[in-house]
Design an enzyme around this catalytic site. Structure first.
Site, PDB file in Angstrom:
ATOM      1  N   TRP A  11       2.415 -26.386 -26.629  1.00  0.00           N
ATOM      2  CA  TRP A  11       2.401 -26.859 -25.232  1.00  0.00           C
ATOM      3  C   TRP A  11       3.366 -26.089 -24.344  1.00  0.00           C
ATOM      4  CZ3 TRP A  11       2.082 -32.887 -26.301  1.00  0.00           C
ATOM      5  CH2 TRP A  11       0.812 -33.154 -26.832  1.00  0.00           C
ATOM      6  N   LYS A  12       4.101 -25.162 -24.917  1.00  0.00           N
ATOM      7  CA  LYS A  12       5.000 -24.304 -24.122  1.00  0.00           C
ATOM      8  C   LYS A  12       5.830 -25.174 -23.176  1.00  0.00           C
ATOM      9  CE  LYS A  12       1.819 -20.535 -24.915  1.00  0.00           C
ATOM     10  NZ  LYS A  12       1.262 -19.255 -24.515  1.00  0.00           N
ATOM     11  N   HIS A  98       7.672 -16.566 -31.359  1.00  0.00           N
ATOM     12  CA  HIS A  98       6.556 -16.455 -30.414  1.00  0.00           C
ATOM     13  C   HIS A  98       6.789 -15.251 -29.497  1.00  0.00           C
ATOM     14  CE1 HIS A  98       3.747 -17.332 -27.214  1.00  0.00           C
ATOM     15  NE2 HIS A  98       3.124 -18.127 -28.073  1.00  0.00           N
ATOM     16  N   GLU A 100       6.489 -14.895 -26.458  1.00  0.00           N
ATOM     17  CA  GLU A 100       7.226 -15.231 -25.226  1.00  0.00           C
ATOM     18  C   GLU A 100       8.725 -15.302 -25.494  1.00  0.00           C
ATOM     19  OE1 GLU A 100       4.807 -18.624 -24.298  1.00  0.00           O
ATOM     20  OE2 GLU A 100       3.147 -17.273 -23.863  1.00  0.00           O
ATOM     21  N   GLY A 176      -3.108 -16.165 -22.967  1.00  0.00           N
ATOM     22  CA  GLY A 176      -3.215 -16.638 -21.591  1.00  0.00           C
ATOM     23  C   GLY A 176      -4.031 -15.735 -20.688  1.00  0.00           C
ATOM     24  N   SER A 216      -5.977 -17.119 -26.285  1.00  0.00           N
ATOM     25  CA  SER A 216      -7.192 -17.519 -25.569  1.00  0.00           C
ATOM     26  C   SER A 216      -8.241 -18.162 -26.474  1.00  0.00           C
ATOM     27  CB  SER A 216      -7.783 -16.331 -24.801  1.00  0.00           C
ATOM     28  OG  SER A 216      -6.864 -15.894 -23.814  1.00  0.00           O
ATOM     29  N   GLY A 237      -2.775 -22.357 -26.967  1.00  0.00           N
ATOM     30  CA  GLY A 237      -1.893 -22.655 -25.844  1.00  0.00           C
ATOM     31  C   GLY A 237      -2.621 -23.522 -24.826  1.00  0.00           C
ATOM     32  N   GLY A 238      -3.090 -22.892 -23.751  1.00  0.00           N
ATOM     33  CA  GLY A 238      -3.691 -23.590 -22.613  1.00  0.00           C
ATOM     34  C   GLY A 238      -4.696 -24.676 -22.982  1.00  0.00           C
TER      35      GLY A 238
HETATM   36  P1  13P Z   1      -3.307 -19.328 -24.922  1.00  0.00           P
HETATM   37  O1  13P Z   1      -4.184 -20.121 -25.889  1.00  0.00           O
HETATM   38  O2  13P Z   1      -3.028 -20.037 -23.665  1.00  0.00           O
HETATM   39  O3  13P Z   1      -3.798 -17.928 -24.777  1.00  0.00           O
HETATM   40  O4  13P Z   1      -1.858 -19.217 -25.665  1.00  0.00           O
HETATM   41  C1  13P Z   1      -1.780 -18.798 -26.981  1.00  0.00           C
HETATM   42  C2  13P Z   1      -0.396 -18.995 -27.469  1.00  0.00           C
HETATM   43  O5  13P Z   1       0.526 -18.331 -27.029  1.00  0.00           O
HETATM   44  C3  13P Z   1      -0.169 -20.039 -28.477  1.00  0.00           C
HETATM   45  O6  13P Z   1       1.106 -19.960 -29.026  1.00  0.00           O
END
Ligand code: 13P
Length: 254
Positions: A11-12, A98, A100, A176, A216, A237-238
């Protein structure tokens, strides 16, 4: 060896504590009949304990993950959180390295190695993220980059300690962006990662290790990804933020 799939939501930096609890409960409700897939959600730190308690109180199989940890057990490290603190808040999994964290917070392979060691010592399941950037891919350095991340991230750890380790292949250019790796492309990278683990450690570890794909992942591409032998789940993620879309990913085989 059959590997039980893991569908995990990262969920970042989204959701307040009450939003996270609400989302987790809804996912648990939608997933209550699912027994053949492991499910994890990783809320922000501020929501971890409340989400664990909420899931525990309804006997859910959905597990809680953290998005990061620090490798020291305690001390004067302002702003950091230890493996033991996570464990005591009800965490089962912890995402490590990760892209990020690597990109915005300067996390190195050496940090990743120490964090994996600390997670394992506290009986947390580490989810080690690896993946190449767009420019590394263009320069055809994908395998070189993955080799370094795996070698340095797992250096000094022994096969018998790594039985629970999960690896998440998350190409940075796919995160993303809506630009997912093609299932065949992901499968061939996953096959490479599994072979690398066999070379560095042994066949037993390599045959049982869960390798997730991330970048994605959506309800409409998960089935094809999961049809490949070396793709054992997804780090989402999203599309994990909304229970209705996350459940479609979890139920990819229904
Ligand atoms: P998305 O699914 O939003 O591309 O993010 C992937 C992610 O970074 C999961 O850790």
């Amino acid at each position: 060896m059959t590997i039980s799939p893991l569908i995990a939501g990262n969920w970042k930096m989204f959701k307040t504590c009450s939003e996270a609890v609400k989302t987790a409960k809804r996912i648990a409700e939608l997933a209550k009949d699912i027994t053949d897939i492991d499910i994890m959600v990783a809320p922000p730190f501020t929501a971890i304990e409340a989400v664990s308690e909420a899931l525990l109180s309804i006997n859910s199989r959905v597990r809680v993950g953290a998005q990061n940890l620090f490798y020291k057990s305690e001390g004067a490290y302002t702003g950091e959180i230890s493996a033991n603190m996570l464990k005591s808040a009800g965490v089962s999994y912890v995402i490590v390295g990760h892209s990020e964290r690597r990109q915005y917070f300067g996390e190195t392979d050496d940090d990743v190695r120490k964090k994996i060691g600390a997670a394992l010592e506290s009986n947390l399941i580490p989810v080690m993220c690896i993946g190449e950037t767009e420019s590394e891919k263009k320069e055809e350095k994908t395998f070189y980059v993955l080799d370094k991340q795996i070698e340095n991230g797992l250096k000094g750890l022994r096969s018998n300690e790594l039985g629970t380790l999960v690896i998440a292949y998350e190409p940075v250019w796919a995160i993303g962006t809506g630009n997912t790796a093609s299932p065949n492309e992901a499968e061939s990278v996953h096959r490479y990662i599994r072979a690398k683990i066999a070379k560095m450690f042994d066949n037993k570890l390599s045959e049982g290790i869960r390798i997730l794909y991330g970048g994605s992942v959506k309800p409409d591409n998960i089935s094809e990804l999961m049809s490949h032998h070396n793709i054992n789940g997804a780090l989402v993620g999203g599309a994990s933020l909304d229970p209705e879309s996350f459940i479609k990913i979890i139920k990819y085989n229904k």
